[in-house]
Design an enzyme around this catalytic site. Structure first.
Site, PDB file in Angstrom:
ATOM      1  N   PRO A  93       0.823  -1.214   0.000  1.00 49.55           N
ATOM      2  CA  PRO A  93       0.000   0.000   0.000  1.00 49.55           C
ATOM      3  C   PRO A  93       0.859   1.268   0.000  1.00 49.55           C
ATOM      4  O   PRO A  93       1.979   1.281   0.530  1.00 49.55           O
ATOM      5  CB  PRO A  93      -0.815  -0.121   1.294  1.00 49.55           C
ATOM      6  CG  PRO A  93      -0.843  -1.585   1.589  1.00 49.55           C
ATOM      7  CD  PRO A  93       0.474  -2.133   1.093  1.00 49.55           C
ATOM      8  N   ASN A  94       0.272   2.296  -0.596  1.00 49.52           N
ATOM      9  CA  ASN A  94       0.907   3.620  -0.651  1.00 49.52           C
ATOM     10  C   ASN A  94       2.243   3.607  -1.382  1.00 49.52           C
ATOM     11  O   ASN A  94       3.101   4.442  -1.144  1.00 49.52           O
ATOM     12  CB  ASN A  94       1.097   4.198   0.764  1.00 49.52           C
ATOM     13  CG  ASN A  94      -0.210   4.230   1.521  1.00 49.52           C
ATOM     14  OD1 ASN A  94      -1.235   4.640   0.956  1.00 49.52           O
ATOM     15  ND2 ASN A  94      -0.214   3.770   2.748  1.00 49.52           N
ATOM     16  N   ARG A  95       2.402   2.618  -2.254  1.00 53.62           N
ATOM     17  CA  ARG A  95       3.626   2.466  -3.059  1.00 53.62           C
ATOM     18  C   ARG A  95       4.882   2.270  -2.216  1.00 53.62           C
ATOM     19  O   ARG A  95       5.995   2.581  -2.632  1.00 53.62           O
ATOM     20  CB  ARG A  95       3.810   3.641  -4.034  1.00 53.62           C
ATOM     21  CG  ARG A  95       2.608   3.823  -4.938  1.00 53.62           C
ATOM     22  CD  ARG A  95       2.919   4.572  -6.200  1.00 53.62           C
ATOM     23  NE  ARG A  95       1.721   4.710  -7.026  1.00 53.62           N
ATOM     24  CZ  ARG A  95       1.270   3.796  -7.874  1.00 53.62           C
ATOM     25  NH1 ARG A  95       1.907   2.653  -8.018  1.00 53.62           N
ATOM     26  NH2 ARG A  95       0.171   4.007  -8.573  1.00 53.62           N
ATOM     27  N   LEU A  96       4.676   1.738  -1.000  1.00 60.01           N
ATOM     28  CA  LEU A  96       5.844   1.410  -0.158  1.00 60.01           C
ATOM     29  C   LEU A  96       6.249  -0.030  -0.469  1.00 60.01           C
ATOM     30  O   LEU A  96       6.211  -0.916   0.382  1.00 60.01           O
ATOM     31  CB  LEU A  96       5.491   1.584   1.324  1.00 60.01           C
ATOM     32  CG  LEU A  96       4.959   2.959   1.723  1.00 60.01           C
ATOM     33  CD1 LEU A  96       4.680   3.021   3.220  1.00 60.01           C
ATOM     34  CD2 LEU A  96       5.960   4.052   1.333  1.00 60.01           C
ATOM     35  N   HIS A  97       6.589  -0.248  -1.711  1.00 60.47           N
ATOM     36  CA  HIS A  97       6.796  -1.606  -2.198  1.00 60.47           C
ATOM     37  C   HIS A  97       8.046  -2.247  -1.601  1.00 60.47           C
ATOM     38  O   HIS A  97       8.926  -1.549  -1.084  1.00 60.47           O
ATOM     39  CB  HIS A  97       6.906  -1.596  -3.730  1.00 60.47           C
ATOM     40  CG  HIS A  97       5.799  -0.863  -4.385  1.00 60.47           C
ATOM     41  ND1 HIS A  97       4.472  -1.113  -4.090  1.00 60.47           N
ATOM     42  CD2 HIS A  97       5.796   0.140  -5.303  1.00 60.47           C
ATOM     43  CE1 HIS A  97       3.713  -0.305  -4.813  1.00 60.47           C
ATOM     44  NE2 HIS A  97       4.495   0.476  -5.544  1.00 60.47           N
TER      45      HIS A  97
END
Ligand SMILES: Cc1cc2nc3c(=O)[nH]c(=O)nc-3n(C[C@H](O)[C@H](O)[C@H](O)COP(=O)(O)O)c2cc1C
Length: 200
Positions: A176-180
């Protein structure tokens, strides 16, 4: 795969687990992968191929060695593979040199394919100019008639497989939230693996 402290695991084991999940969840072709090759002067090209085998020796696909990709690979074996499994929101990047499979492996795979697929491959001068669709279908019809009785087409010597022996494998997980999350495995000098997290 949440922090750098986890024990280093075998990336082939992790790949097997992810691939099995992709086979269950992808709507089609979970074994489809992008193959990037480059000319000796480093001009890249990329196309999709199908993974037809993998184990600790590497990742195998089959093709025409006289195609554009085949010519590039024979002149410059360095290549990269990319899987993107949308249903899982995961990506795997694999890099290393390609080497041709043995003639026995190529024969076994070629003759495991349906008769019409054998005909289609043998009739194709893959990647070379074609004056009309009719020329290709005429070749297909001629080969089909020639080999229909045996149900098996001799494998053209240029129709073969290549195995990528990975020097690096990177696993990417959507968060989520591009906290890959990214974990990159690289071969160490003893042939084992070391791994590290990467910033996304
Ligand atoms: C999903 C998918 C899978 C493909 N699998 C293969 C394959 O396993 N082998 C192959 O030679 N071409 C395969 N193709 C066709 C290649 O993408 C490409 O058009 C062809 O190999 C010629 O590439 P080249 O001119 O770069 O050599 C596939 C295409 C798609 C879309």
């Amino acid at each position: 795969m949440t922090d750098n402290a986890i024990p280093v695991i075998d990336p082939f084991v992790l790949f097997d687990a992810w691939f099995a999940e992709a086979c269950d969840s992808e709507p089609n072709d979970p074994n489809a992968m992008a193959l990037a090759t480059a000319t000796p002067d480093a001009a890249p090209s990329v196309r999709m191929v199908l993974l037809k085998g993998h184990d600790e020796r590497g990742f195998v696909f089959y093709t025409n060695a006289q195609s554009r990709k085949g010519s590039e690979v024979l002149a410059n074996p360095q290549a990269a593979l990319l899987f993107h499994w949308k249903s899982l929101r995961r990506q795997v990047r694999i890099e290393g040199p390609l080497a041709e499979v043995t003639p026995e492996e190529a024969d076994a795979y070629f003759h495991s394919r349906p008769f019409v697929s054998q005909v289609g491959s043998a009739a194709s001068d893959q990647s070379r100019p074609l004056d009309s669709r009719q020329t290709y279908t005429d070749r297909v019809d001629a080969l089909r008639a020639e080999y229909e009785a045996t149900g098996e087409v001799p494998r053209p010597a240029h129709w073969t497989g290549f195995r990528l022996d990975p020097a690096a494998i990177e696993f990417w997980t959507d968060r989520p939230n591009r906290l890959h999350e990214r974990r990159r495995f690289t071969r160490d000098v003893e042939g084992g693996w070391t791994s590290t997290l990467l910033y996304p």
